[in-house]
Design a protein around this motif. Structure first.
Motif, PDB file in Angstrom:
ATOM      1  N   LEU A  94     -14.010  -5.586  14.762  1.00 24.62           N
ATOM      2  CA  LEU A  94     -13.968  -4.849  13.505  1.00 24.62           C
ATOM      3  C   LEU A  94     -12.954  -3.709  13.567  1.00 24.62           C
ATOM      4  O   LEU A  94     -12.305  -3.394  12.563  1.00 24.62           O
ATOM      5  N   MET A  95     -12.795  -3.111  14.739  1.00 26.10           N
ATOM      6  CA  MET A  95     -11.779  -2.069  14.892  1.00 26.10           C
ATOM      7  C   MET A  95     -10.383  -2.653  14.713  1.00 26.10           C
ATOM      8  O   MET A  95      -9.521  -2.057  14.062  1.00 26.10           O
ATOM      9  N   ALA A  96     -10.142  -3.816  15.295  1.00 25.82           N
ATOM     10  CA  ALA A  96      -8.825  -4.446  15.187  1.00 25.82           C
ATOM     11  C   ALA A  96      -8.492  -4.760  13.738  1.00 25.82           C
ATOM     12  O   ALA A  96      -7.382  -4.480  13.252  1.00 25.82           O
ATOM     13  N   VAL A  97      -9.454  -5.331  13.025  1.00 23.38           N
ATOM     14  CA  VAL A  97      -9.226  -5.696  11.627  1.00 23.38           C
ATOM     15  C   VAL A  97      -9.119  -4.441  10.756  1.00 23.38           C
ATOM     16  O   VAL A  97      -8.223  -4.318   9.915  1.00 23.38           O
ATOM     17  N   GLY A  98     -10.049  -3.504  10.970  1.00 22.47           N
ATOM     18  CA  GLY A  98     -10.057  -2.292  10.152  1.00 22.47           C
ATOM     19  C   GLY A  98      -8.820  -1.434  10.323  1.00 22.47           C
ATOM     20  O   GLY A  98      -8.243  -0.955   9.341  1.00 22.47           O
ATOM     21  N   SER A  99      -8.386  -1.242  11.562  1.00 18.17           N
ATOM     22  CA  SER A  99      -7.209  -0.408  11.790  1.00 18.17           C
ATOM     23  C   SER A  99      -5.950  -1.077  11.244  1.00 18.17           C
ATOM     24  O   SER A  99      -5.070  -0.412  10.695  1.00 18.17           O
ATOM     25  N   SER A 100      -5.876  -2.412  11.364  1.00 19.85           N
ATOM     26  CA  SER A 100      -4.737  -3.127  10.811  1.00 19.85           C
ATOM     27  C   SER A 100      -4.723  -3.004   9.290  1.00 19.85           C
ATOM     28  O   SER A 100      -3.667  -2.813   8.676  1.00 19.85           O
ATOM     29  N   LEU A 101      -5.902  -3.104   8.686  1.00 19.91           N
ATOM     30  CA  LEU A 101      -6.009  -2.982   7.233  1.00 19.91           C
ATOM     31  C   LEU A 101      -5.583  -1.589   6.781  1.00 19.91           C
ATOM     32  O   LEU A 101      -4.795  -1.449   5.828  1.00 19.91           O
ATOM     33  N   LEU A 102      -6.073  -0.555   7.453  1.00 18.48           N
ATOM     34  CA  LEU A 102      -5.727   0.801   7.046  1.00 18.48           C
ATOM     35  C   LEU A 102      -4.232   1.075   7.233  1.00 18.48           C
ATOM     36  O   LEU A 102      -3.588   1.685   6.380  1.00 18.48           O
ATOM     37  N   ARG A 103      -3.689   0.622   8.357  1.00 17.44           N
ATOM     38  CA  ARG A 103      -2.250   0.820   8.582  1.00 17.44           C
ATOM     39  C   ARG A 103      -1.422   0.100   7.514  1.00 17.44           C
ATOM     40  O   ARG A 103      -0.370   0.591   7.097  1.00 17.44           O
ATOM     41  N   THR A 104      -1.904  -1.049   7.089  1.00 23.85           N
ATOM     42  CA  THR A 104      -1.205  -1.781   6.037  1.00 23.85           C
ATOM     43  C   THR A 104      -1.258  -1.018   4.719  1.00 23.85           C
ATOM     44  O   THR A 104      -0.257  -0.875   4.024  1.00 23.85           O
ATOM     45  N   LEU A 105      -2.435  -0.511   4.380  1.00 23.82           N
ATOM     46  CA  LEU A 105      -2.590   0.241   3.145  1.00 23.82           C
ATOM     47  C   LEU A 105      -1.751   1.511   3.138  1.00 23.82           C
ATOM     48  O   LEU A 105      -1.337   1.987   2.075  1.00 23.82           O
ATOM     49  N   LEU A 106      -1.480   2.055   4.327  1.00 19.24           N
ATOM     50  CA  LEU A 106      -0.696   3.281   4.439  1.00 19.24           C
ATOM     51  C   LEU A 106       0.813   3.038   4.369  1.00 19.24           C
ATOM     52  O   LEU A 106       1.584   3.985   4.217  1.00 19.24           O
ATOM     53  N   ARG A 107       1.232   1.795   4.470  1.00 21.19           N
ATOM     54  CA  ARG A 107       2.676   1.507   4.436  1.00 21.19           C
ATOM     55  C   ARG A 107       3.259   1.925   3.090  1.00 21.19           C
ATOM     56  O   ARG A 107       2.693   1.618   2.034  1.00 21.19           O
ATOM     57  N   PRO A 108       4.389   2.619   3.092  1.00 26.84           N
ATOM     58  CA  PRO A 108       5.003   3.062   1.827  1.00 26.84           C
ATOM     59  C   PRO A 108       5.273   1.919   0.854  1.00 26.84           C
ATOM     60  O   PRO A 108       5.059   2.065  -0.356  1.00 26.84           O
ATOM     61  N   ASP A 109       5.730   0.761   1.364  1.00 22.41           N
ATOM     62  CA  ASP A 109       6.036  -0.343   0.452  1.00 22.41           C
ATOM     63  C   ASP A 109       4.780  -0.896  -0.201  1.00 22.41           C
ATOM     64  O   ASP A 109       4.794  -1.291  -1.371  1.00 22.41           O
ATOM     65  N   VAL A 110       3.673  -0.897   0.534  1.00 24.56           N
ATOM     66  CA  VAL A 110       2.407  -1.372  -0.038  1.00 24.56           C
ATOM     67  C   VAL A 110       1.907  -0.381  -1.087  1.00 24.56           C
ATOM     68  O   VAL A 110       1.476  -0.768  -2.177  1.00 24.56           O
ATOM     69  N   ARG A 111       1.976   0.896  -0.769  1.00 26.95           N
ATOM     70  CA  ARG A 111       1.548   1.920  -1.733  1.00 26.95           C
ATOM     71  C   ARG A 111       2.433   1.912  -2.973  1.00 26.95           C
ATOM     72  O   ARG A 111       1.964   2.134  -4.090  1.00 26.95           O
ATOM     73  N   ASN A 112       3.716   1.632  -2.792  1.00 26.80           N
ATOM     74  CA  ASN A 112       4.634   1.591  -3.931  1.00 26.80           C
ATOM     75  C   ASN A 112       4.318   0.446  -4.880  1.00 26.80           C
ATOM     76  O   ASN A 112       4.398   0.598  -6.104  1.00 26.80           O
ATOM     77  N   VAL A 113       3.958  -0.708  -4.313  1.00 27.46           N
ATOM     78  CA  VAL A 113       3.612  -1.851  -5.163  1.00 27.46           C
ATOM     79  C   VAL A 113       2.356  -1.544  -5.965  1.00 27.46           C
ATOM     80  O   VAL A 113       2.278  -1.832  -7.165  1.00 27.46           O
ATOM     81  N   GLU A 114       1.369  -0.953  -5.320  1.00 21.44           N
ATOM     82  CA  GLU A 114       0.132  -0.618  -6.021  1.00 21.44           C
ATOM     83  C   GLU A 114       0.402   0.406  -7.119  1.00 21.44           C
ATOM     84  O   GLU A 114      -0.134   0.303  -8.229  1.00 21.44           O
ATOM     85  N   ALA A 115       1.236   1.403  -6.819  1.00 21.96           N
ATOM     86  CA  ALA A 115       1.585   2.404  -7.823  1.00 21.96           C
ATOM     87  C   ALA A 115       2.327   1.760  -8.986  1.00 21.96           C
ATOM     88  O   ALA A 115       2.122   2.124 -10.153  1.00 21.96           O
ATOM     89  N   MET A 116       3.178   0.784  -8.679  1.00 21.34           N
ATOM     90  CA  MET A 116       3.926   0.076  -9.715  1.00 21.34           C
ATOM     91  C   MET A 116       2.971  -0.656 -10.653  1.00 21.34           C
ATOM     92  O   MET A 116       3.123  -0.616 -11.873  1.00 21.34           O
ATOM     93  N   VAL A 117       1.973  -1.307 -10.081  1.00 24.81           N
ATOM     94  CA  VAL A 117       1.005  -2.047 -10.895  1.00 24.81           C
ATOM     95  C   VAL A 117       0.239  -1.092 -11.805  1.00 24.81           C
ATOM     96  O   VAL A 117       0.058  -1.352 -13.003  1.00 24.81           O
ATOM     97  N   MET A 118      -0.214   0.032 -11.252  1.00 29.73           N
ATOM     98  CA  MET A 118      -1.008   0.978 -12.028  1.00 29.73           C
ATOM     99  C   MET A 118      -0.177   1.669 -13.114  1.00 29.73           C
ATOM    100  O   MET A 118      -0.693   2.048 -14.161  1.00 29.73           O
ATOM    101  N   ALA A 119       1.125   1.826 -12.878  1.00 25.87           N
ATOM    102  CA  ALA A 119       1.977   2.527 -13.832  1.00 25.87           C
ATOM    103  C   ALA A 119       2.437   1.639 -14.986  1.00 25.87           C
ATOM    104  O   ALA A 119       2.871   2.141 -16.021  1.00 25.87           O
TER     105      ALA A 119
END
Length: 228
Positions: A94-119
């Motif tokens: 669960l640590m391996a999956v959770g930390s990978s998930l959080l690191r992915t969510l923190l990536r600027p490109d991932v956050r930018n896509v989500e912001a694009m969708v919401m905007a």
């Protein structure tokens, strides 16, 4: 009988697959750079140096292309192998999956896509659906499969794996580090901050699901049982 024409046709199939991948990659770049509305199929064709007709041979419309591009990005960031290859105790997995998930969510490109969708107020509903199906729904399904295995081996008590998978994902999607990243990226991306948050989240999840040790520590016997 193998003719030159048949040979060319067979050789053409991989080229079509390669072209489809080129279209997806190019569209992904443009969606991230310009947003959904400003990205047009003409611009995708121009950057990929292909005809617009070539895009329509692979994708029905821009929405379908966006879904494919976002799904491809999700598969690159969180490959299926992550969930299949993780070993160790339930806490380790669960640590391996959770930390990978959080690191992915923190990536600027991932956050930018989500912001694009919401905007994008014009297409927000349809884009949000594509975003969910390509990203969160895919991740939740993989976490659900892992929890089913842990439940079957009696390592954790997970009678409703889908609901628990959704809760697990929410623990990381709801991390305050995602807000901190907007104004203090170095802190949000600090390994110690991420490790600390993930350990707390996983310990809470294990405690709620009847692990052998609520602190996340397992006896040698339980560690042996939890191998996948």
């Amino acid at each position: 009988m193998v003719t030159e024409k048949n040979t060319r046709a067979r050789r053409g199939r991989p080229a079509n697959e390669a072209l489809g991948q080129t279209i997806v990659d190019t569209a992904g770049e443009l969606f991230a750079e310009l947003g959904f509305q400003a990205t047009t199929l003409d611009k995708v064709a121009q950057r990929a140096k292909i005809s617009k007709l070539s895009i329509y041979r692979h994708f029905e419309n821009k929405e379908a292309l966006f879904g494919a591009a976002f799904a491809a990005r999700c598969q690159q960031l969180i490959p299926q192998a992550l969930f299949e290859g993780v070993e160790g105790s339930a806490e380790d997995q669960l640590m391996a999956v959770g930390s990978s998930l959080l690191r992915t969510l923190l990536r600027p490109d991932v956050r930018n896509v989500e912001a694009m969708v919401m905007a994008d107020m014009t297409s927000q509903k349809s884009l949000s659906k594509l975003h969910y199906e390509a990203g969160p729904a895919h991740i939740i399904a993989q976490v659900e499969a892992l929890l089913r295995q842990l439940h079957a081996m009696a390592v954790l008590n997970v009678p409703d794996p889908l609901r628990s998978a959704r809760l697990f994902a929410a623990l990381f999607k709801g991390s305050d580090l995602l807000i901190i990243a907007r104004f203090d990226e170095p802190r949000a991306e600090d390994d110690n901050e991420i490790e600390s948050y993930c350990r707390s989240a996983v310990a809470m999840f294990i405690a709620a699901h009847g692990g052998n040790d609520h602190a996340g520590g397992y006896s040698p016997a339980s560690r042996s049982k939890s191998k996948i």
